[in-house]
Write a protein that holds these residues in place. Structure first.
Motif, PDB file in Angstrom:
ATOM      1  N   THR A  23       0.792  -1.218  -0.090  1.00 24.82           N
ATOM      2  CA  THR A  23       0.143   0.053   0.184  1.00 24.82           C
ATOM      3  C   THR A  23       0.984   1.140   0.130  1.00 24.82           C
ATOM      4  OG1 THR A  23       0.043  -0.002   2.276  1.00 24.82           O
ATOM      5  CG2 THR A  23      -2.014  -1.031   1.319  1.00 24.82           C
ATOM      6  N   ILE A  24       0.378   2.364  -0.519  1.00 29.73           N
ATOM      7  CA  ILE A  24       1.054   3.976  -0.436  1.00 29.73           C
ATOM      8  C   ILE A  24       0.083   4.584   0.132  1.00 29.73           C
ATOM      9  CG2 ILE A  24       1.829   5.387  -1.858  1.00 29.73           C
ATOM     10  CD1 ILE A  24       2.632   3.363  -4.000  1.00 29.73           C
ATOM     11  N   PHE A  78      10.621  -0.637  -5.921  1.00 30.06           N
ATOM     12  CA  PHE A  78      11.433  -0.116  -6.910  1.00 30.06           C
ATOM     13  C   PHE A  78      10.880   1.222  -7.258  1.00 30.06           C
ATOM     14  CE2 PHE A  78      12.806   1.491 -11.058  1.00 30.06           C
ATOM     15  CZ  PHE A  78      14.127   1.563 -11.047  1.00 30.06           C
ATOM     16  N   TYR A  79      11.501   2.631  -7.044  1.00 33.50           N
ATOM     17  CA  TYR A  79      10.906   3.833  -7.254  1.00 33.50           C
ATOM     18  C   TYR A  79      11.557   4.130  -8.806  1.00 33.50           C
ATOM     19  CZ  TYR A  79       8.683   8.391  -6.669  1.00 33.50           C
ATOM     20  OH  TYR A  79       7.833   9.603  -6.901  1.00 33.50           O
ATOM     21  N   LYS A  80      10.714   4.612  -9.724  1.00 33.44           N
ATOM     22  CA  LYS A  80      11.374   5.102 -10.914  1.00 33.44           C
ATOM     23  C   LYS A  80      12.127   6.052 -10.984  1.00 33.44           C
ATOM     24  CE  LYS A  80       9.208   6.392 -15.545  1.00 33.44           C
ATOM     25  NZ  LYS A  80       8.117   6.780 -16.334  1.00 33.44           N
ATOM     26  N   GLY A  81      13.386   5.767 -11.455  1.00 30.38           N
ATOM     27  CA  GLY A  81      14.496   6.981 -11.702  1.00 30.38           C
ATOM     28  C   GLY A  81      15.271   6.802 -10.582  1.00 30.38           C
ATOM     29  N   LYS A 113       2.376   6.322  -6.605  1.00 30.18           N
ATOM     30  CA  LYS A 113       1.724   5.136  -6.872  1.00 30.18           C
ATOM     31  C   LYS A 113       2.182   4.789  -8.437  1.00 30.18           C
ATOM     32  CE  LYS A 113      -2.461   4.439  -4.218  1.00 30.18           C
ATOM     33  NZ  LYS A 113      -3.847   4.404  -4.105  1.00 30.18           N
ATOM     34  N   SER A 114       2.113   5.861  -9.193  1.00 30.65           N
ATOM     35  CA  SER A 114       2.538   5.783 -10.663  1.00 30.65           C
ATOM     36  C   SER A 114       4.090   5.573 -10.902  1.00 30.65           C
ATOM     37  CB  SER A 114       2.147   6.995 -11.496  1.00 30.65           C
ATOM     38  OG  SER A 114       3.022   8.190 -11.306  1.00 30.65           O
ATOM     39  N   ASN A 115       4.930   5.683  -9.764  1.00 29.77           N
ATOM     40  CA  ASN A 115       6.232   5.655  -9.731  1.00 29.77           C
ATOM     41  C   ASN A 115       6.788   4.507  -9.055  1.00 29.77           C
ATOM     42  OD1 ASN A 115       7.321   7.878 -11.577  1.00 29.77           O
ATOM     43  ND2 ASN A 115       6.479   9.173 -10.183  1.00 29.77           N
ATOM     44  N   VAL A 116       6.089   3.820  -8.232  1.00 27.78           N
ATOM     45  CA  VAL A 116       6.389   2.676  -7.388  1.00 27.78           C
ATOM     46  C   VAL A 116       5.974   1.320  -7.970  1.00 27.78           C
ATOM     47  CG1 VAL A 116       6.132   1.511  -5.200  1.00 27.78           C
ATOM     48  CG2 VAL A 116       6.427   3.846  -5.419  1.00 27.78           C
ATOM     49  N   LYS A 117       6.704   0.353  -7.826  1.00 30.51           N
ATOM     50  CA  LYS A 117       6.521  -1.127  -8.437  1.00 30.51           C
ATOM     51  C   LYS A 117       7.120  -2.064  -6.987  1.00 30.51           C
ATOM     52  CE  LYS A 117       5.018  -0.908 -12.357  1.00 30.51           C
ATOM     53  NZ  LYS A 117       3.480  -0.987 -12.803  1.00 30.51           N
ATOM     54  N   PHE A 118       6.052  -2.727  -6.436  1.00 29.83           N
ATOM     55  CA  PHE A 118       6.221  -3.535  -5.607  1.00 29.83           C
ATOM     56  C   PHE A 118       7.061  -4.929  -6.051  1.00 29.83           C
ATOM     57  CE2 PHE A 118       2.991  -0.957  -3.662  1.00 29.83           C
ATOM     58  CZ  PHE A 118       3.598  -0.668  -2.491  1.00 29.83           C
ATOM     59  N   PRO A 135      12.608  -4.010 -18.688  1.00 25.23           N
ATOM     60  CA  PRO A 135      11.658  -5.094 -19.245  1.00 25.23           C
ATOM     61  C   PRO A 135      10.717  -5.947 -18.287  1.00 25.23           C
ATOM     62  CG  PRO A 135      14.024  -5.118 -20.251  1.00 25.23           C
ATOM     63  CD  PRO A 135      13.718  -4.391 -18.924  1.00 25.23           C
ATOM     64  N   LEU A 136      11.279  -5.919 -17.068  1.00 25.48           N
ATOM     65  CA  LEU A 136      10.245  -6.723 -16.399  1.00 25.48           C
ATOM     66  C   LEU A 136       9.283  -5.786 -15.628  1.00 25.48           C
ATOM     67  CD1 LEU A 136      12.687  -8.718 -13.977  1.00 25.48           C
ATOM     68  CD2 LEU A 136      11.301  -9.528 -15.636  1.00 25.48           C
ATOM     69  N   TYR A 137       9.510  -4.661 -15.754  1.00 23.78           N
ATOM     70  CA  TYR A 137       8.626  -3.498 -14.713  1.00 23.78           C
ATOM     71  C   TYR A 137       8.455  -2.358 -15.827  1.00 23.78           C
ATOM     72  CZ  TYR A 137       9.713  -6.721 -11.411  1.00 23.78           C
ATOM     73  OH  TYR A 137      10.022  -7.914 -10.881  1.00 23.78           O
ATOM     74  N   THR A 138       7.201  -2.180 -16.442  1.00 20.85           N
ATOM     75  CA  THR A 138       6.899  -1.035 -17.084  1.00 20.85           C
ATOM     76  C   THR A 138       6.074  -0.037 -16.309  1.00 20.85           C
ATOM     77  OG1 THR A 138       4.814  -2.293 -17.997  1.00 20.85           O
ATOM     78  CG2 THR A 138       6.952  -2.469 -19.130  1.00 20.85           C
TER      79      THR A 138
END
Length: 141
Positions: A23-24, A78-81, A113-118, A135-138
């Motif tokens: 959750t965020i 993972f946080y984008k960037g 939320k748009s920048n986080v992947k669990f 490739p794994l996380y778009t």
């Protein structure tokens, strides 16, 4: 009559990335009697030492020792960037450029939320083995 001015407890708006519940949410970081926010930060992160990762006008507080004791059950995000997945919870707070003090985050929950992947430990291992996260996380644009 004698008036005593009581010190009010101040709090800062932060965003908690909870890897266990995936959750965020918006949370408050409270100051203790001495004005320190450390105990509140540690409580949210559930760790004993943290480091900050800069993401523009905000920082993500993460468990500095999170990757030292990785098991198959360790949860990541993972946080984008950023440069790597992080083990354990993350706490996003803003900062004052002039003083370095933590302030309310300038981000919204939707932005985070748009920048986080669990990620699971297996997913992190695969991304390391492949040498990429992309490739794994778009991420939606």
């Amino acid at each position: 009559p004698i008036f005593v001015k009581l010190k009010t407890q101040t709090m800062k708006k932060a965003i908690l990335i909870d890897v266990h519940n995936r959750t965020i949410t918006e949370v408050n970081v409270l100051e203790d009697k001495s004005g320190s926010q450390l105990s509140s930060i540690y409580e949210h992160l559930k760790c004993s030492i943290f480091e900050c990762v800069n993401i523009g006008k905000n920082d993500i507080y993460v468990d500095e020792e999170g990757i030292l004791d990785v098991t198959p059950d360790t949860k990541f995000f993972f946080y984008k960037g950023t440069h790597q997945p992080f083990a354990g919870n993350g706490l996003i707070m803003g900062f004052d450029d002039e003083t370095g003090d933590s302030v309310d985050t300038t981000l919204t929950i939707d932005q985070v939320k748009s920048n986080v992947k669990f990620m699971t430990a297996t997913e992190v291992a695969l991304s390391v083995r492949m040498g990429v996260l992309g490739p794994l996380y778009t991420f939606p644009e």
